[in-house]
Design an enzyme around this catalytic site. Sequence first.
Site, mmCIF file in Angstrom:
data_model
loop_
_atom_site.group_PDB
_atom_site.id
_atom_site.type_symbol
_atom_site.label_atom_id
_atom_site.label_comp_id
_atom_site.label_asym_id
_atom_site.label_seq_id
_atom_site.Cartn_x
_atom_site.Cartn_y
_atom_site.Cartn_z
ATOM 1 N N LYS A 259 -5.924 5.340 -9.856
ATOM 2 C CA LYS A 259 -4.642 5.379 -10.864
ATOM 3 C C LYS A 259 -4.949 5.680 -12.035
ATOM 4 O O LYS A 259 -4.326 6.685 -12.730
ATOM 5 C CB LYS A 259 -3.890 3.940 -10.491
ATOM 6 C CG LYS A 259 -2.502 4.283 -11.218
ATOM 7 C CD LYS A 259 -2.032 2.743 -11.463
ATOM 8 C CE LYS A 259 -1.945 2.082 -9.853
ATOM 9 N NZ LYS A 259 -1.489 0.527 -10.179
ATOM 10 N N GLN B 145 -7.557 1.309 -6.055
ATOM 11 C CA GLN B 145 -6.646 1.146 -7.285
ATOM 12 C C GLN B 145 -7.212 1.659 -8.360
ATOM 13 O O GLN B 145 -6.435 2.163 -9.247
ATOM 14 C CB GLN B 145 -6.930 -0.446 -7.366
ATOM 15 C CG GLN B 145 -6.183 -1.042 -8.608
ATOM 16 C CD GLN B 145 -6.547 -2.670 -8.719
ATOM 17 O OE1 GLN B 145 -6.303 -3.235 -7.766
ATOM 18 N NE2 GLN B 145 -6.419 -3.200 -9.895
ATOM 19 N N ASN C 31 -11.745 22.198 -40.874
ATOM 20 C CA ASN C 31 -12.604 22.110 -39.571
ATOM 21 C C ASN C 31 -11.474 22.448 -38.304
ATOM 22 O O ASN C 31 -10.463 21.871 -38.431
ATOM 23 C CB ASN C 31 -13.506 20.764 -39.374
ATOM 24 C CG ASN C 31 -14.179 20.576 -40.657
ATOM 25 O OD1 ASN C 31 -14.946 21.553 -40.979
ATOM 26 N ND2 ASN C 31 -14.143 19.440 -41.195
ATOM 27 N N THR D 17 -20.435 40.481 -24.420
ATOM 28 C CA THR D 17 -21.064 39.980 -23.278
ATOM 29 C C THR D 17 -22.219 39.265 -23.823
ATOM 30 O O THR D 17 -22.737 39.964 -24.836
ATOM 31 C CB THR D 17 -21.317 40.907 -22.244
ATOM 32 O OG1 THR D 17 -22.426 41.863 -22.750
ATOM 33 C CG2 THR D 17 -20.024 41.469 -21.452
ATOM 34 N N HIS D 18 -22.578 38.270 -23.331
ATOM 35 C CA HIS D 18 -23.873 37.359 -23.955
ATOM 36 C C HIS D 18 -23.398 36.984 -25.535
ATOM 37 O O HIS D 18 -24.538 36.993 -26.214
ATOM 38 C CB HIS D 18 -25.116 38.055 -23.527
ATOM 39 C CG HIS D 18 -25.316 38.392 -22.208
ATOM 40 N ND1 HIS D 18 -25.753 37.622 -21.360
ATOM 41 C CD2 HIS D 18 -25.021 39.572 -21.600
ATOM 42 C CE1 HIS D 18 -25.957 38.061 -20.180
ATOM 43 N NE2 HIS D 18 -25.473 39.385 -20.289
ATOM 44 N N TYR E 269 -6.835 1.369 4.109
ATOM 45 C CA TYR E 269 -7.015 1.136 2.778
ATOM 46 C C TYR E 269 -7.981 0.250 2.421
ATOM 47 O O TYR E 269 -8.601 -0.727 3.040
ATOM 48 C CB TYR E 269 -5.446 0.167 2.524
ATOM 49 C CG TYR E 269 -5.366 -0.450 1.048
ATOM 50 C CD1 TYR E 269 -5.285 0.532 0.138
ATOM 51 C CD2 TYR E 269 -5.652 -1.810 0.768
ATOM 52 C CE1 TYR E 269 -5.230 0.028 -1.163
ATOM 53 C CE2 TYR E 269 -5.760 -2.047 -0.406
ATOM 54 C CZ TYR E 269 -5.475 -1.235 -1.612
ATOM 55 O OH TYR E 269 -5.422 -1.836 -2.878
ATOM 56 N N SER F 74 -13.104 17.454 -44.925
ATOM 57 C CA SER F 74 -14.185 16.749 -45.060
ATOM 58 C C SER F 74 -14.079 15.536 -46.179
ATOM 59 O O SER F 74 -13.235 15.977 -47.103
ATOM 60 C CB SER F 74 -15.227 17.763 -45.308
ATOM 61 O OG SER F 74 -16.647 16.894 -45.802
ATOM 62 N N ASN G 243 0.877 -1.417 0.073
ATOM 63 C CA ASN G 243 -0.182 -0.060 -0.153
ATOM 64 C C ASN G 243 0.848 1.437 0.034
ATOM 65 O O ASN G 243 0.753 2.285 -0.589
ATOM 66 C CB ASN G 243 -0.945 -0.062 1.109
ATOM 67 C CG ASN G 243 -2.084 1.298 1.266
ATOM 68 O OD1 ASN G 243 -2.140 1.780 0.198
ATOM 69 N ND2 ASN G 243 -2.020 1.594 2.657
#
Length: 458
Positions: free
Chosen positions: A334, A331, A294, A163-164, A326, A286, A118
């Site tokens: 990870k 596990q 793109n 803005t917006h 533990y 494309s 561990n």
Amino acid sequence: MKKPVQDTKTVVGAIDPDVLAFTVGKDPILDRRLAQWDCYGTAAHVTMLTAMQVEPRIFSAEERDAVLAQLAILRDRARTGQFEITEADQDCHLAIERNLTEALGTLGRRVHTGRSRNDQVAVAVRLFTRHELLGTQDEILALAEALIAFAREHRALPMVGRTHLQPAMPSSVGVWASAYGEELLDTLGIVRAAYDYVNKCPLGSAASYGVPLPIDRALTARLLGFRAPIHNVLAAGNARGKMESIVISACEQVMLTLSRLAQDLILFSMPEFGYFSISKEFCTGSSIMPQKYNPDVCELIRSKAAQVCALAGGAASIVEAMPGGYNRDLQDTKALLMEALDVTRASLRILSRLVSGLQPHPDRLRDAFKDPGVFATDRALELVAAGMPFRDAYHQVRDHLEDLRGMNPDETIAKKTHAGAPFGLDFDLYARRIAEEKAAVRTLDEAASKPLAELLGA
């Protein structure tokens, strides 16, 4: 009658093959990246055991040197992708012990004295993560530097501030690009805080409850270049999962910035805007439309940001209901950690290259100021400066927007000279910050790497 399945023999005992496959999971693959770091952790542990004042001695100086020499060989094999981990090994930690035993006999069987798999995992993951976070910091600085260089070059080029998504006020390309650069520099502090959390040593906590041996945890921390050991042995164990969650969350903050930058680049490179052109090497065509280029890189940055956000939630969810001590659930954090670091670093690298090749289109940027409303706030504040109350100026301008037609965006942004405004950007400040942060990363890198080089060679 069904013939019983024969158990698979492993270093820690015979295990049902189905149970072994289920519990091992992806570790034989993922741990190829941890193997070199476990070699360092094992080298520090063996060095500490050699210095431990017990009789009989666990390792003599000559035996220690033999183990370290073999660990250096295994470390080099791991670095070059030649270290094999079998399912019977379960992970890199037992694979290293098996290799040491095959090469050195009884010496290999002593290396696990006073430690648990561990805390062995915990220290290897921290060493790996520390290394990755140093690289992440370098890459954050590289992208920030590219953005600020772009901003400096085009500091006086007008750009509609929005803005917006609607036209709001006159701004500049310098403000837009350096905003993302500065945000990355600030986000670097979050990554640095995660690094500081990672940079403590859990080794010696064993199964989270210590061992009845006079081990020197401060020594192993120094040998591995950590700033200190995690003092409480249970806290060291409980930090597993929490550490991964913190690091992934730091990656998430980086990716949020990259995603918004990518979205801006997608929008502002559209024909309808035409503010910038993304180099064609960062676009794809494309299969049916010959004219298409793109912005796939930017679109994938958005997707990858969403993935890292999901990984952050996944890591936190694994840990949040777990009892102390533990648990095997850990596990699974990870893979989440490794993926988040990989995605974040790859995104930073590709965007640094993209930004370095970005081309602005001054005519299109200035054409966007044809709507007179974008000058409204600036005009209202001019009236205020002449003595009119703001709300009166607000309504007068609002009722006579057509009077603003023909205002010059270059002249308008040139009047904004306070700190951080289009003509108040302090590029010397940015240069100092970047230089200081680069120096800080170099200092951290040396503090981490020099002890490891002394432990097992360069």
